[in-house]
Design a protein around this motif. Structure first.
Motif, mmCIF file in Angstrom:
data_model
loop_
_atom_site.group_PDB
_atom_site.id
_atom_site.type_symbol
_atom_site.label_atom_id
_atom_site.label_comp_id
_atom_site.label_asym_id
_atom_site.label_seq_id
_atom_site.Cartn_x
_atom_site.Cartn_y
_atom_site.Cartn_z
ATOM 1 N N GLN B 131 0.805 -1.286 -0.030
ATOM 2 C CA GLN B 131 0.036 -0.112 -0.186
ATOM 3 C C GLN B 131 0.988 1.273 0.060
ATOM 4 O O GLN B 131 0.108 2.511 0.094
ATOM 5 C CB GLN B 131 -1.049 -0.106 1.258
ATOM 6 N N ARG B 132 2.128 1.068 -0.237
ATOM 7 C CA ARG B 132 3.180 2.232 -0.092
ATOM 8 C C ARG B 132 3.025 3.263 1.047
ATOM 9 O O ARG B 132 2.389 4.195 0.968
ATOM 10 C CB ARG B 132 3.038 2.902 -1.433
ATOM 11 N N ARG B 133 2.855 2.553 2.371
ATOM 12 C CA ARG B 133 2.701 3.304 3.604
ATOM 13 C C ARG B 133 3.385 2.990 4.586
ATOM 14 O O ARG B 133 3.867 2.122 4.722
ATOM 15 C CB ARG B 133 1.007 3.346 4.137
ATOM 16 N N LEU B 134 3.745 4.038 5.389
ATOM 17 C CA LEU B 134 4.609 4.058 6.726
ATOM 18 C C LEU B 134 3.381 3.938 7.496
ATOM 19 O O LEU B 134 2.850 5.110 7.509
ATOM 20 C CB LEU B 134 5.689 4.959 6.919
ATOM 21 N N GLU B 135 3.273 2.975 8.658
ATOM 22 C CA GLU B 135 2.361 2.973 9.616
ATOM 23 C C GLU B 135 2.768 2.973 11.060
ATOM 24 O O GLU B 135 3.975 2.094 11.036
ATOM 25 C CB GLU B 135 1.374 1.995 9.467
ATOM 26 N N ILE B 136 2.232 3.514 11.872
ATOM 27 C CA ILE B 136 2.671 3.048 13.346
ATOM 28 C C ILE B 136 1.437 2.437 14.049
ATOM 29 O O ILE B 136 0.318 2.901 13.859
ATOM 30 C CB ILE B 136 3.273 4.302 14.158
ATOM 31 N N ARG B 137 1.425 1.391 14.568
ATOM 32 C CA ARG B 137 0.492 0.754 15.102
ATOM 33 C C ARG B 137 0.753 0.511 16.757
ATOM 34 O O ARG B 137 1.887 0.351 17.085
ATOM 35 C CB ARG B 137 0.219 -0.716 14.533
ATOM 36 N N TRP B 144 -1.005 5.820 13.369
ATOM 37 C CA TRP B 144 -0.276 7.098 12.575
ATOM 38 C C TRP B 144 0.000 6.352 11.228
ATOM 39 O O TRP B 144 0.444 5.313 11.033
ATOM 40 C CB TRP B 144 1.052 7.494 13.355
ATOM 41 N N GLN B 145 0.026 7.192 9.971
ATOM 42 C CA GLN B 145 0.371 6.609 8.863
ATOM 43 C C GLN B 145 0.690 7.867 7.887
ATOM 44 O O GLN B 145 0.133 9.039 8.123
ATOM 45 C CB GLN B 145 -0.806 5.950 8.192
ATOM 46 N N THR B 146 1.688 7.690 6.802
ATOM 47 C CA THR B 146 1.909 8.437 5.894
ATOM 48 C C THR B 146 2.291 7.643 4.849
ATOM 49 O O THR B 146 2.851 6.574 4.705
ATOM 50 C CB THR B 146 3.128 9.473 6.581
ATOM 51 N N PRO B 147 2.240 8.293 3.546
ATOM 52 C CA PRO B 147 2.507 7.753 2.162
ATOM 53 C C PRO B 147 4.009 7.208 2.316
ATOM 54 O O PRO B 147 4.762 8.358 2.582
ATOM 55 C CB PRO B 147 2.063 8.760 1.165
ATOM 56 N N LEU B 148 4.308 6.248 1.749
ATOM 57 C CA LEU B 148 5.673 6.006 1.539
ATOM 58 C C LEU B 148 5.999 5.957 0.127
ATOM 59 O O LEU B 148 5.898 5.250 -0.865
ATOM 60 C CB LEU B 148 5.892 4.580 1.855
#
Lengths: 218, 285
Positions: B131-137, B144-148
């Motif tokens: 999904q081309r995302r950086l996520e914090i879980r 938290w998420q942001t595009p990678l």
């Protein structure tokens, strides 16, 4: 001078080479990666699915269910104490992103009793456990000590009807998401541990959430 | 006809004679010792001066001392590579006749890894490549998420990073081993913070946040990710920055994998403050 000119090159070269070697090959590894500390890798031996396809399917479903059970269903609040942002969101979408103020992380010590307070917003997973309209603030001891005032003996002197704004959402241990008089300081970590929000954002969130809504503080 | 060595000899003799006339007996000694053999005569041309010889000695000793650490590293690298090769041979033998890890097996391993992380109650980073995302879980929930979006490189770069990270599907999570801040900008102007800190009686350092212009996250096995933002900040240290860049450049030929991603400043701030040593990272292929 002519006699010594041949020594200038190595004399300059040796320390330069030494600095480059120490810094490039040694220094960054020690300073940045800090590989001295042993890091335990718990995942070096990964589990395998059972060989039997039926059992494998069952096992896969079990793990998926266990993981899904941990995830919140519906709305939840996320408080990012690093960039002072509050999100009301679901797994897939963000309903609102609001600028807030979280705990500044300072300490206060009562010189008379030696009691210490740390003004941090606690991190972890919590739940909304109270919803209040027009909340009054019952000033704790530290509020008087910080102001250099004497702690009142009459409990009625502790109440402040204006400080917390129009709404407050409690999430445990006396911590609240509430309004503020100091709206210009939103976005800066200046609170004593509670989460301060602007009035409009607070009203929106208050109306959307219910008791039991998860609150994730990072 | 004179040969090259003879020419050298003649030139050398003339030179020595001249110098002898000048009254330098040390040169005479060098001359006599060196001219006993044609090869030595050729060498003598270079070693004609003791000063030059001593310089070369100093350089040789310095080089030897300086590269002693490198030699150790190279020898350990060779040893590691040999071991790895042996492991690969063994793995190849064991996999010969059997299939590669099936998709369900990989999925199961990733799920088990995430379940373990979620149950730990600690926050963790997800490199969500599909999904081309950086996520914090945190406990399985996206917080938290942001595009990678890799700035440099292509899908091959990402694949290389993935292969190195997972060690061919053997490992799906890694702890962060370090980070380095190249440059940053203070979020609040100092003048404002001074007023606020005086009113609140709080140290202004506690209120300040550094918005990174660029920082780097390290994992083991020479895996690193550069995060850059649009912010123009102040360099932490020019020399240190160059050293860190040189270090990664030196590691690249040894297979280091690097991702460069661009993030919004606020997201970069959160990621920078969260990613401390030991912070677990899970990669989704």
């Amino acid at each position: 001078m002519k006699k010594w000119r041949w020594f200038i090159v190595p004399v300059l070269l040796v320390p330069v080479a030494a600095i480059v070697y120490l810094s490039v090959l040694k220094y960054p590894l020690k300073e940045i990666s800090s590989t001295d500390k042993p890091i335990v890798l718990m995942d070096t031996i990964l589990p395998n699915l059972p060989a039997d396809p039926a059992q494998a399917k069952k096992e896969l479903q079990r793990v998926q269910k266990a993981l899904a059970a941990l995830k919140p269903k519906g709305l939840y609040i996320v408080i990012d104490t690093h960039s002072n942002q509050l999100y009301l969101r679901t797994t897939d979408s963000i309903l609102i992103r609001a600028t807030c103020s979280t705990g500044y992380g300072g300490e206060l010590v009562d010189s008379a009793t030696g009691k210490k307070w740390v003004f941090n917003t606690p991190k972890g997973v919590f739940k909304v456990n109270s919803k209040l309209v027009d909340p009054w603030w019952r000033k704790p001891d530290w509020a008087f000590i910080e102001e250099g005032e004497e702690i009142p003996k009459d409990p009625a002197e502790r109440y402040d009807p204006n400080m917390l704004g129009e709404y407050a959402l409690g999430f445990g241990n006396g911590y609240f998401i509430h309004g503020t008089l100091y709206t210009r300081l939103l976005g800066v970590a200046v609170s004593h541990g509670c989460v301060r929000l602007g009035n409009d954002d607070l009203e929106f969130i208050y109306k959307k959430v219910s008791i039991g809504t998860p609150v994730y503080v990072i | 006809m004179l040969s090259d060595v003879d020419r050298l000899l003649v030139r050398r003799v003339n030179h020595c004679q001249l110098r002898q006339i000048g009254g330098k007996p040390r040169t005479q000694w060098t001359f006599r010792t060196i001219w006993t053999h044609p090869t030595a005569s050729a060498l003598g041309y270079f070693y004609q001066d003791k000063r030059l010889l001593s310089i070369l000695c100093i350089l040789a000793i310095s080089f030897s001392l300086l590269t002693s650490g490198c030699r150790n590293e190279v020898s350990s690298l060779i040893k590691g590579l040999t071991n790895r090769l042996d492991c690969l041979k063994t793995e190849f033998k064991s996999f010969k006749g059997s299939e590669r890890l099936s998709e369900s097996q990989i999925k199961y391993r990733i799920l088990c890894t995430e379940l373990d992380l979620a149950e730990s109650g600690q926050i963790y980073l997800i490199l969500n490549l599909p999904q081309r995302r950086l996520e914090i879980r945190l406990r399985g929930a996206n917080v938290w998420q942001t595009p990678l979006n890799p700035v440099e490189g292509d899908s091959q770069t990402i694949n290389k990073f993935l292969q190195r990270f997972t060690k061919n599907s053997e490992r799906w999570r890694r702890p962060i081993t370090g980070k380095y801040l190249f440059a940053s900008q203070e979020k609040m102007p100092d003048s404002v913070l001074t007023i606020v800190s005086e009113v609140l009686n709080v140290k202004k350092e506690l209120l300040q946040r550094e918005v990174p212009e660029r920082f780097r996250i390290y994992w083991s096995d020479d895996l690193l990710m550069d995060i850059i933002t649009d912010v123009t900040g102040q360099k932490r240290s020019f020399f240190k920055n160059k050293v860190v860049e040189a270090h990664s450049a030196l590691r690249r030929p040894f297979g280091a994998a690097q991702l460069v991603v661009k993030l919004p400043p606020d997201d970069a701030l959160t990621l920078y403050r969260l990613t401390n040593e030991g912070f677990q990272t899970l990669i989704l292929p």
